[in-house]
Design a protein around this motif. Structure first.
Motif, PDB file in Angstrom:
ATOM      1  N   UNK A 179     -11.551  14.446 -11.637  1.00 46.53           N
ATOM      2  CA  UNK A 179     -11.458  15.604 -10.750  1.00 46.53           C
ATOM      3  C   UNK A 179     -11.004  16.843 -11.525  1.00 46.53           C
ATOM      4  N   UNK A 180     -10.048  16.679 -12.459  1.00 50.92           N
ATOM      5  CA  UNK A 180      -9.636  17.792 -13.320  1.00 50.92           C
ATOM      6  C   UNK A 180     -10.825  18.359 -14.086  1.00 50.92           C
ATOM      7  N   UNK A 181     -11.645  17.460 -14.630  1.00 48.80           N
ATOM      8  CA  UNK A 181     -12.812  17.876 -15.414  1.00 48.80           C
ATOM      9  C   UNK A 181     -13.786  18.660 -14.546  1.00 48.80           C
ATOM     10  N   UNK A 182     -14.095  18.136 -13.363  1.00 47.19           N
ATOM     11  CA  UNK A 182     -15.036  18.815 -12.478  1.00 47.19           C
ATOM     12  C   UNK A 182     -14.521  20.184 -12.046  1.00 47.19           C
ATOM     13  N   UNK A 183     -13.221  20.274 -11.775  1.00 44.09           N
ATOM     14  CA  UNK A 183     -12.645  21.564 -11.392  1.00 44.09           C
ATOM     15  C   UNK A 183     -12.732  22.572 -12.536  1.00 44.09           C
ATOM     16  N   UNK A 184     -12.542  22.104 -13.769  1.00 44.41           N
ATOM     17  CA  UNK A 184     -12.648  22.990 -14.929  1.00 44.41           C
ATOM     18  C   UNK A 184     -14.065  23.528 -15.080  1.00 44.41           C
ATOM     19  N   UNK A 185     -15.069  22.680 -14.872  1.00 42.54           N
ATOM     20  CA  UNK A 185     -16.456  23.069 -15.110  1.00 42.54           C
ATOM     21  C   UNK A 185     -17.024  23.967 -14.025  1.00 42.54           C
ATOM     22  N   UNK A 186     -16.306  24.139 -12.931  1.00 45.74           N
ATOM     23  CA  UNK A 186     -16.748  25.069 -11.891  1.00 45.74           C
ATOM     24  C   UNK A 186     -15.695  26.144 -11.623  1.00 45.74           C
ATOM     25  N   UNK A 187     -14.811  26.374 -12.579  1.00 45.60           N
ATOM     26  CA  UNK A 187     -13.628  27.198 -12.340  1.00 45.60           C
ATOM     27  C   UNK A 187     -13.937  28.677 -12.194  1.00 45.60           C
ATOM     28  N   UNK A 188     -14.498  29.323 -13.214  1.00 46.72           N
ATOM     29  CA  UNK A 188     -14.741  30.761 -13.128  1.00 46.72           C
ATOM     30  C   UNK A 188     -15.759  31.186 -14.170  1.00 46.72           C
ATOM     31  N   UNK A 189     -16.580  32.120 -13.781  1.00 44.62           N
ATOM     32  CA  UNK A 189     -17.588  32.634 -14.715  1.00 44.62           C
ATOM     33  C   UNK A 189     -16.888  33.281 -15.909  1.00 44.62           C
ATOM     34  N   UNK A 190     -17.439  33.040 -17.103  1.00 42.07           N
ATOM     35  CA  UNK A 190     -16.871  33.609 -18.322  1.00 42.07           C
ATOM     36  C   UNK A 190     -15.846  32.731 -18.999  1.00 42.07           C
ATOM     37  N   UNK A 191     -15.482  31.618 -18.365  1.00 40.83           N
ATOM     38  CA  UNK A 191     -14.481  30.732 -18.980  1.00 40.83           C
ATOM     39  C   UNK A 191     -15.083  30.034 -20.191  1.00 40.83           C
ATOM     40  N   UNK A 192     -14.330  30.006 -21.270  1.00 40.13           N
ATOM     41  CA  UNK A 192     -14.779  29.387 -22.510  1.00 40.13           C
ATOM     42  C   UNK A 192     -14.509  27.885 -22.475  1.00 40.13           C
ATOM     43  N   UNK A 193     -15.521  27.097 -22.829  1.00 38.53           N
ATOM     44  CA  UNK A 193     -15.400  25.639 -22.855  1.00 38.53           C
ATOM     45  C   UNK A 193     -15.711  25.152 -24.269  1.00 38.53           C
TER      46      UNK A 193
END
Length: 436
Positions: A401-415
């Motif tokens: 769930x942490x991973x999924x929340x990170x991948x849909x968090x905010x436009x422009x976020x660096x991964x």
């Protein structure tokens, strides 16, 4: 979050047997409280089947009780078993299964069904445990909801079941906005409205707590409807009959009665994926848990009512996975971690004995799909890559769930992501980018 699994079941083989007698309410109290786990908008509760504890997804979009993963639960014994075939969402052929009658299912000591029919899938590929990150053995549908009024509290993660609809119960839920529903093929349907590019539509939707998306629309069944131009192709989930493909888009708004949702993310399954689904007349889609979790829900099948009361999630914005990565839990592995010892004397003792590391079982995460044209695809990530680190943290420190929340968090976020591909360790970087 995409739909993890939406199952609409019908039986293609004529079978006989004992019908379900239903759950019996034996508590001396006027309500029973059942806690649940909320994962990716979905409800999971433990139940005992013939004495063995299993975990079930609760789903108003399914008529029968279905088992699809027993794993280490081989000791479950099933009564009066016969062979059937099952179809559902997806574009593959029917799959084999079993029907078992006269099973004892215990939700709580005060909520028991002594004559429960269960459908057991024999296809090991139908399993949502990998997609939600916890062991899940099956799905409980109509039988759970049909006889008693109940409240689903998404904030406190509790289901409250009442023995009957009394004036006292009605007073308790008087602030809920009540809507009449129709029960067709043991599933609840609601008439509602929405807009596409300012054009209003009226729709009959399945109310589906087992669908983690906001809305599904079957565009081929809607006259004069056009999928918005800013849509993109996506894997929407998996059903009984294989993968479910379609498109996603953002609507201007969606509303029913005076409840209005701004810019919800909508899924449009393709016609091939729904070809095996026997739709009720005038149905054009589903209202899922990304909408429903924004309310406290009052469900009363016997009186054909659904009640809605806004909760603190109501005005939250709608998000989707901008990375293009689908990541699944893929079992456990022994991971070595260096011991943290603060006492200098103890550290010397540990070092002299050669014990610098401890070993623990940690989750393994694997990329199960990469959306074509997505940021992840553009940098070269591939299906079956094993994830090692995510944003410079070892991936086993995350939950799914942490991973999924990170991948849909905010436009422009660096991964940043490090993966193992066969024998190679590869590093990639990309930025979350919205299509809308």
């Amino acid at each position: 979050m995409r739909l993890l699994l939406l199952l609409i079941l019908y039986i293609t083989y004529s079978i006989s047997g004992f019908g379900q007698s239903g759950f019996q309410y034996t508590s001396k109290k006027n309500k029973i409280k059942i806690p649940f786990q909320l994962k990716n908008n979905l409800l999971f509760i433990p139940m005992h089947v013939n004495g063995v504890e299993l975990t079930f997804l609760l789903d108003t979009g399914v008529e029968e009780t279905i088992l699809f993963s027993l794993q280490d639960k081989e000791e479950v014994e099933f009564n009066q078993v016969e062979t059937i075939k099952l179809k559902g969402l997806g574009n593959a052929a029917p799959i084999e299964g079993l029907k078992s009658s006269r099973n004892k299912v215990v939700v709580t000591p005060d909520f028991i069904d002594y004559n429960h029919s269960i459908y057991v899938l024999l296809n090991e590929e139908v399993n949502i445990s990998a997609a939600v990150g916890i062991p899940v053995n099956g799905i409980m549908g109509y039988a759970f909801f049909k006889d008693f009024p109940m409240k689903i509290d998404y904030i406190n993660q509790v289901i409250t079941i009442h023995e009957k609809t009394t004036p006292k119960v009605n007073r308790k839920y008087k602030k809920y906005k009540k809507f009449p529903i129709t029960l067709e093929n043991s599933k609840p349907y609601l008439e509602t409205n929405f807009k596409v590019d300012t054009i209003p539509f009226h729709a009959k939707l399945l109310i589906d707590v087992g669908n983690s998306d906001a809305i599904w629309l079957f565009s081929n069944l809607m006259d004069s409807f056009k999928i918005p131009a800013n849509s993109f192709n996506d894997l929407l989930g998996h059903g009984f009959s294989g993968p479910i493909f379609g498109e996603r888009a953002k609507l201007e708004d969606f509303y029913f009665d005076d409840f209005k949702f701004n810019e919800p993310i909508i899924a449009f399954p393709d016609s091939l994926s729904i070809q095996n689904v026997k739709l009720v007349p005038n149905r054009v889609g589903s209202m899922g848990a990304e909408i429903l979790k924004r309310f406290n829900l009052f469900i009363d099948y016997k009186n054909a009512e659904f009640g809605f009361q806004k909760n603190r999630h109501f005005s939250n914005p709608f998000h989707y996975n901008m990375s293009g990565l689908e990541i699944h839990h893929s079992g456990l592995a022994w991971i070595s971690e260096k011991l943290k010892v603060n006492d200098p004397n103890l550290l010397k003792t540990v070092a002299s004995m050669g014990f610098y590391y401890k070993f623990e079982l940690k989750p393994v995460f694997v990329i199960s799909n990469v959306r074509e044209g997505s940021p992840a695809a553009e940098v070269g990530l591939k299906k079956d890559d094993v994830v090692l680190t995510l944003n410079k943290k070892e991936v086993h420190t995350y939950t799914l769930e942490n991973i999924n929340n990170l991948l849909k968090s905010e436009e422009g976020k660096h991964i940043s992501i490090e993966v193992q591909r066969e024998e190679k360790i590869l590093k990639f970087e990309f930025v979350l980018k919205s299509i809308f």
